[in-house]
Design an enzyme around this catalytic site. Structure first.
Site, PDB file in Angstrom:
ATOM      1  N   HIS A  74      38.107   1.209   6.957  1.00  0.00           N
ATOM      2  CA  HIS A  74      37.648   0.784   8.283  1.00  0.00           C
ATOM      3  C   HIS A  74      36.121   0.733   8.288  1.00  0.00           C
ATOM      4  O   HIS A  74      35.471   1.167   9.242  1.00  0.00           O
ATOM      5  CB  HIS A  74      38.147   1.745   9.363  1.00  0.00           C
ATOM      6  CG  HIS A  74      39.627   1.750   9.551  1.00  0.00           C
ATOM      7  ND1 HIS A  74      40.264   2.554  10.471  1.00  0.00           N
ATOM      8  CD2 HIS A  74      40.616   1.058   8.929  1.00  0.00           C
ATOM      9  CE1 HIS A  74      41.575   2.353  10.413  1.00  0.00           C
ATOM     10  NE2 HIS A  74      41.810   1.456   9.476  1.00  0.00           N
ATOM     11  N   THR A  86      49.967  10.026   4.982  1.00  0.00           N
ATOM     12  CA  THR A  86      49.477   9.772   6.328  1.00  0.00           C
ATOM     13  C   THR A  86      48.947  11.042   6.963  1.00  0.00           C
ATOM     14  O   THR A  86      49.553  12.110   6.875  1.00  0.00           O
ATOM     15  CB  THR A  86      50.590   9.176   7.222  1.00  0.00           C
ATOM     16  OG1 THR A  86      50.051   8.848   8.506  1.00  0.00           O
ATOM     17  CG2 THR A  86      51.774  10.101   7.386  1.00  0.00           C
ATOM     18  N   GLU A 103      50.149   2.472   6.480  1.00  0.00           N
ATOM     19  CA  GLU A 103      49.813   1.114   6.043  1.00  0.00           C
ATOM     20  C   GLU A 103      50.558   0.733   4.753  1.00  0.00           C
ATOM     21  O   GLU A 103      50.181  -0.243   4.087  1.00  0.00           O
ATOM     22  CB  GLU A 103      48.306   0.976   5.821  1.00  0.00           C
ATOM     23  CG  GLU A 103      47.469   1.186   7.056  1.00  0.00           C
ATOM     24  CD  GLU A 103      47.612   0.072   8.092  1.00  0.00           C
ATOM     25  OE1 GLU A 103      48.529  -0.768   7.965  1.00  0.00           O
ATOM     26  OE2 GLU A 103      46.796   0.040   9.029  1.00  0.00           O
ATOM     27  N   TYR A 158      29.293 -12.647 -16.706  1.00  0.00           N
ATOM     28  CA  TYR A 158      28.363 -11.558 -16.390  1.00  0.00           C
ATOM     29  C   TYR A 158      28.791 -10.267 -17.067  1.00  0.00           C
ATOM     30  O   TYR A 158      29.972  -9.976 -17.224  1.00  0.00           O
ATOM     31  CB  TYR A 158      28.314 -11.364 -14.874  1.00  0.00           C
ATOM     32  CG  TYR A 158      27.437 -10.237 -14.435  1.00  0.00           C
ATOM     33  CD1 TYR A 158      26.061 -10.363 -14.394  1.00  0.00           C
ATOM     34  CD2 TYR A 158      27.999  -9.008 -14.050  1.00  0.00           C
ATOM     35  CE1 TYR A 158      25.244  -9.304 -13.985  1.00  0.00           C
ATOM     36  CE2 TYR A 158      27.199  -7.957 -13.646  1.00  0.00           C
ATOM     37  CZ  TYR A 158      25.826  -8.123 -13.606  1.00  0.00           C
ATOM     38  OH  TYR A 158      25.036  -7.085 -13.217  1.00  0.00           O
ATOM     39  N   HIS A 170      41.988   0.283   1.144  1.00  0.00           N
ATOM     40  CA  HIS A 170      41.889  -0.180   2.532  1.00  0.00           C
ATOM     41  C   HIS A 170      40.936   0.744   3.286  1.00  0.00           C
ATOM     42  O   HIS A 170      41.072   1.966   3.215  1.00  0.00           O
ATOM     43  CB  HIS A 170      43.268  -0.158   3.193  1.00  0.00           C
ATOM     44  CG  HIS A 170      43.235  -0.278   4.692  1.00  0.00           C
ATOM     45  ND1 HIS A 170      42.598  -1.308   5.346  1.00  0.00           N
ATOM     46  CD2 HIS A 170      43.758   0.514   5.665  1.00  0.00           C
ATOM     47  CE1 HIS A 170      42.740  -1.152   6.656  1.00  0.00           C
ATOM     48  NE2 HIS A 170      43.425  -0.044   6.870  1.00  0.00           N
TER      49      HIS A 170
END
Length: 226
Positions: free
Chosen positions: A108, A57, A88, A223, A106
């Site tokens: 933003h 963090t 998180e 694919y 993750h």
């Protein structure tokens, strides 16, 4: 980096942990370089045995070194490093406990976060939604770092490999960091396409039907190179 005991298959070799940490850091730096994250606002993790290596963090990714590795067990107990893991962490651990994922990204990302404020599900603007398991859902808002947010995320990820987090960002997982990152980038791209098309005055974008998406999904299974 020292060898770490794994509850399932014995000790995890130190060199394996070191390689995985290097990949976690490289992926985290890539999220910043490619505009999916500003500062330290996203986080990345990879599972090695029962150890989850995760970005710490509040530490800029360009400052992370091999000695900064952070690892936790599946209950969140720290087993490696002295830096505190990402806030998180509950979301990351929820994914690992309930899926076969080996990596989580993750972010933003701008366009994805914007879409998360507008709809409850990303409209079927492109067939690549099939590569994520289907229409991408938006998990209802909850305060970051909470068990409530992790629960909302898991609901949105049912039969999916990526979701949006309302007024927050994206969550994607995969069998590798490369796959989790690619899914994140594809989701951001689809959100940008939809926002761009939907912004044209007097026109509405055509959308795929569920049947068309299912057909594309079948073709995507074959694919690439074999």
């Amino acid at each position: 980096m020292v060898e770490h005991q794994d509850t399932q298959g014995g000790p995890v070799p130190a060199d394996e942990l070191a390689r995985a940490w290097d990949e976690v850091v490289a992926t985290a730096r890539r999220t910043v370089a490619e505009g999916l994250v500003v500062g330290t606002s996203g986080n990345v993790s990879a599972r090695v045995g029962d150890t989850v290596l995760v970005t710490p963090t509040g530490v800029p990714y360009d400052r992370l070194t091999p000695d900064d590795a952070v690892g936790v067990d599946l209950d969140g107990g720290q087993v490696l490093g002295s830096l505190r893991p990402t806030s998180e962490l509950p979301m990351h651990l929820a994914v690992y406990r309930t899926t076969g994922a080996r990596a989580v990204v993750h972010t933003h990302a701008v366009h994805a976060t914007a879409v998360s404020t507008l709809v409850r599900e990303l409209p079927l603007i492109h067939y690549m939604a099939a590569a994520l398991g289907g229409a991408v859902r938006v998990a209802p808002y909850a305060t970051y770092g909470t068990a409530e947010l992790a629960e909302h995320m898991l609901d949105a990820l049912t039969d999916r490999t990526a979701c949006l987090l309302q007024n927050h960002g994206t969550m994607a997982h995969g069998t590798s960091l490369a796959q989790a990152y690619d899914r994140t980038a594809q989701l951001e791209w689809m959100c940008r396409v939809w926002l761009t098309a939907a912004s044209v005055p007097g026109l509405s974008p055509t959308l795929l039907t569920p049947e068309q998406l299912a057909e594309a999904g079948e073709r995507l299974r074959g694919y690439g190179q074999r």
